[in-house]
Design a protein around this motif. Structure first.
Motif, PDB file in Angstrom:
ATOM      1  N   THR A  69      43.285  36.214  42.881  1.00  0.00           N
ATOM      2  CA  THR A  69      42.638  34.875  42.850  1.00  0.00           C
ATOM      3  C   THR A  69      41.541  34.814  43.405  1.00  0.00           C
ATOM      4  O   THR A  69      40.861  33.813  43.604  1.00  0.00           O
ATOM      5  CB  THR A  69      43.595  34.277  43.764  1.00  0.00           C
ATOM      6  N   ASP A  70      40.767  35.927  43.866  1.00  0.00           N
ATOM      7  CA  ASP A  70      39.535  35.722  44.465  1.00  0.00           C
ATOM      8  C   ASP A  70      38.314  36.651  44.069  1.00  0.00           C
ATOM      9  O   ASP A  70      37.617  37.301  44.664  1.00  0.00           O
ATOM     10  CB  ASP A  70      39.510  35.995  46.159  1.00  0.00           C
ATOM     11  N   ALA A  71      38.302  37.142  42.707  1.00  0.00           N
ATOM     12  CA  ALA A  71      37.678  37.931  42.021  1.00  0.00           C
ATOM     13  C   ALA A  71      36.230  37.129  41.906  1.00  0.00           C
ATOM     14  O   ALA A  71      35.938  36.121  41.676  1.00  0.00           O
ATOM     15  CB  ALA A  71      37.883  38.228  40.508  1.00  0.00           C
ATOM     16  N   ALA A  72      35.187  37.844  42.315  1.00  0.00           N
ATOM     17  CA  ALA A  72      33.656  37.373  42.470  1.00  0.00           C
ATOM     18  C   ALA A  72      32.790  38.229  42.231  1.00  0.00           C
ATOM     19  O   ALA A  72      32.962  39.541  42.255  1.00  0.00           O
ATOM     20  CB  ALA A  72      33.462  36.775  44.040  1.00  0.00           C
ATOM     21  N   ASP A  73      31.622  38.097  41.954  1.00  0.00           N
ATOM     22  CA  ASP A  73      30.402  39.010  41.608  1.00  0.00           C
ATOM     23  C   ASP A  73      29.175  38.171  41.918  1.00  0.00           C
ATOM     24  O   ASP A  73      29.089  37.195  41.767  1.00  0.00           O
ATOM     25  CB  ASP A  73      30.516  39.337  40.123  1.00  0.00           C
ATOM     26  N   ASN A  74      28.220  39.131  42.096  1.00  0.00           N
ATOM     27  CA  ASN A  74      26.859  38.670  42.555  1.00  0.00           C
ATOM     28  C   ASN A  74      26.120  37.723  41.432  1.00  0.00           C
ATOM     29  O   ASN A  74      25.238  37.294  41.488  1.00  0.00           O
ATOM     30  CB  ASN A  74      26.083  39.770  43.370  1.00  0.00           C
ATOM     31  N   CYS A  75      26.435  38.661  40.164  1.00  0.00           N
ATOM     32  CA  CYS A  75      25.688  38.340  39.081  1.00  0.00           C
ATOM     33  C   CYS A  75      26.634  37.529  37.899  1.00  0.00           C
ATOM     34  O   CYS A  75      26.189  36.471  37.383  1.00  0.00           O
ATOM     35  CB  CYS A  75      25.041  39.223  38.300  1.00  0.00           C
ATOM     36  N   THR A  76      27.964  37.987  37.655  1.00  0.00           N
ATOM     37  CA  THR A  76      28.547  37.446  36.837  1.00  0.00           C
ATOM     38  C   THR A  76      29.570  36.168  37.356  1.00  0.00           C
ATOM     39  O   THR A  76      30.079  36.254  38.543  1.00  0.00           O
ATOM     40  CB  THR A  76      29.854  38.473  36.293  1.00  0.00           C
ATOM     41  N   TYR A 128      45.191  46.378  38.864  1.00  0.00           N
ATOM     42  CA  TYR A 128      44.536  45.505  38.072  1.00  0.00           C
ATOM     43  C   TYR A 128      42.961  45.962  38.271  1.00  0.00           C
ATOM     44  O   TYR A 128      42.533  46.172  39.452  1.00  0.00           O
ATOM     45  CB  TYR A 128      44.648  43.982  38.600  1.00  0.00           C
ATOM     46  N   SER A 129      42.170  45.551  37.212  1.00  0.00           N
ATOM     47  CA  SER A 129      40.558  45.979  37.408  1.00  0.00           C
ATOM     48  C   SER A 129      40.118  44.586  37.425  1.00  0.00           C
ATOM     49  O   SER A 129      40.398  43.703  36.711  1.00  0.00           O
ATOM     50  CB  SER A 129      40.168  46.812  36.307  1.00  0.00           C
ATOM     51  N   VAL A 130      38.948  44.762  37.940  1.00  0.00           N
ATOM     52  CA  VAL A 130      37.940  43.464  38.154  1.00  0.00           C
ATOM     53  C   VAL A 130      36.662  44.121  37.611  1.00  0.00           C
ATOM     54  O   VAL A 130      36.042  44.963  38.275  1.00  0.00           O
ATOM     55  CB  VAL A 130      37.680  42.958  39.465  1.00  0.00           C
ATOM     56  N   THR A 131      35.922  43.511  36.525  1.00  0.00           N
ATOM     57  CA  THR A 131      34.884  44.127  35.964  1.00  0.00           C
ATOM     58  C   THR A 131      33.824  42.978  35.746  1.00  0.00           C
ATOM     59  O   THR A 131      34.139  41.843  35.083  1.00  0.00           O
ATOM     60  CB  THR A 131      35.092  44.612  34.535  1.00  0.00           C
ATOM     61  N   ASP A 132      32.602  43.056  36.005  1.00  0.00           N
ATOM     62  CA  ASP A 132      31.213  42.321  35.785  1.00  0.00           C
ATOM     63  C   ASP A 132      30.793  42.449  34.486  1.00  0.00           C
ATOM     64  O   ASP A 132      31.109  43.466  33.526  1.00  0.00           O
ATOM     65  CB  ASP A 132      30.449  42.140  36.954  1.00  0.00           C
ATOM     66  N   ASP A 133      29.988  41.716  33.959  1.00  0.00           N
ATOM     67  CA  ASP A 133      29.291  41.851  32.691  1.00  0.00           C
ATOM     68  C   ASP A 133      28.394  43.174  32.443  1.00  0.00           C
ATOM     69  O   ASP A 133      28.138  43.133  31.448  1.00  0.00           O
ATOM     70  CB  ASP A 133      28.143  40.606  32.490  1.00  0.00           C
ATOM     71  N   CYS A 134      28.163  43.782  33.515  1.00  0.00           N
ATOM     72  CA  CYS A 134      27.379  45.024  33.418  1.00  0.00           C
ATOM     73  C   CYS A 134      28.203  46.213  33.660  1.00  0.00           C
ATOM     74  O   CYS A 134      27.797  47.637  33.721  1.00  0.00           O
ATOM     75  CB  CYS A 134      26.229  44.931  34.653  1.00  0.00           C
ATOM     76  N   GLY A 135      29.568  46.076  33.560  1.00  0.00           N
ATOM     77  CA  GLY A 135      30.448  47.220  33.449  1.00  0.00           C
ATOM     78  C   GLY A 135      30.749  47.602  34.997  1.00  0.00           C
ATOM     79  O   GLY A 135      31.384  48.631  35.046  1.00  0.00           O
ATOM     80  N   ASN A 136      30.408  47.088  36.109  1.00  0.00           N
ATOM     81  CA  ASN A 136      30.755  47.504  37.374  1.00  0.00           C
ATOM     82  C   ASN A 136      32.048  46.940  37.580  1.00  0.00           C
ATOM     83  O   ASN A 136      32.389  45.946  37.387  1.00  0.00           O
ATOM     84  CB  ASN A 136      29.584  46.822  38.269  1.00  0.00           C
TER      85      ASN A 136
END
Length: 128
Positions: A61-68, A94-102
């Motif tokens: 419920t709390d997935a977050a990213d600095n750019c995505t 579960y995986s959490v992935t940003d737009d840069c693949g991190n």
């Protein structure tokens, strides 16, 4: 036009009143190498194996990213300790992935708590 790294090249032309000019190139590289964040979903305890909830990425419920803006949450795997007599523990990753693949993984633990059955002994003697 790339997502990561993104390279922006700007060319400036500098000219004077006599017609002398030069081009100056500025290169800006944007490369997100910071992992997204998320907490492990709250553990769940159920009474029976049939009560185990289905796989659902919404438990994160709390997935977050600095750019995505909206990092992608995906189901990775499920395992069980197969301890059916003393409380089986199911672990979902579960995986959490940003737009840069991190990417990071979070763990959701589901415990099937086997309760001891209860019964009542009744007398078959009608005079008792």
């Amino acid at each position: 036009g790339n997502t990561c790294p993104e390279v922006i090249t700007r060319t400036y032309n500098i000219a004077d009143d006599c017609g002398n000019n030069i081009d100056v190139v500025q290169t800006i590289t944007i490369d997100d190498d910071t992992n997204p964040t998320a907490s492990n979903p709250a553990p769940v305890t159920v009474e029976c194996l049939t009560d185990v909830p289905p796989v659902a990425v919404t438990v994160v419920t709390d997935a977050a990213d600095n750019c995505t803006v909206n990092p992608t949450v995906a189901f990775v795997s499920e395992s069980s300790d197969n301890n059916t007599c003393n409380g089986e523990v199911i672990t979902r990753i579960y995986s959490v992935t940003d737009d840069c693949g991190n990417s990071i993984n979070v763990t959701h633990t589901i415990t099937v708590d086997s309760y001891t059955p209860t019964f009542t002994v009744s007398s078959t003697d009608p005079t008792a």
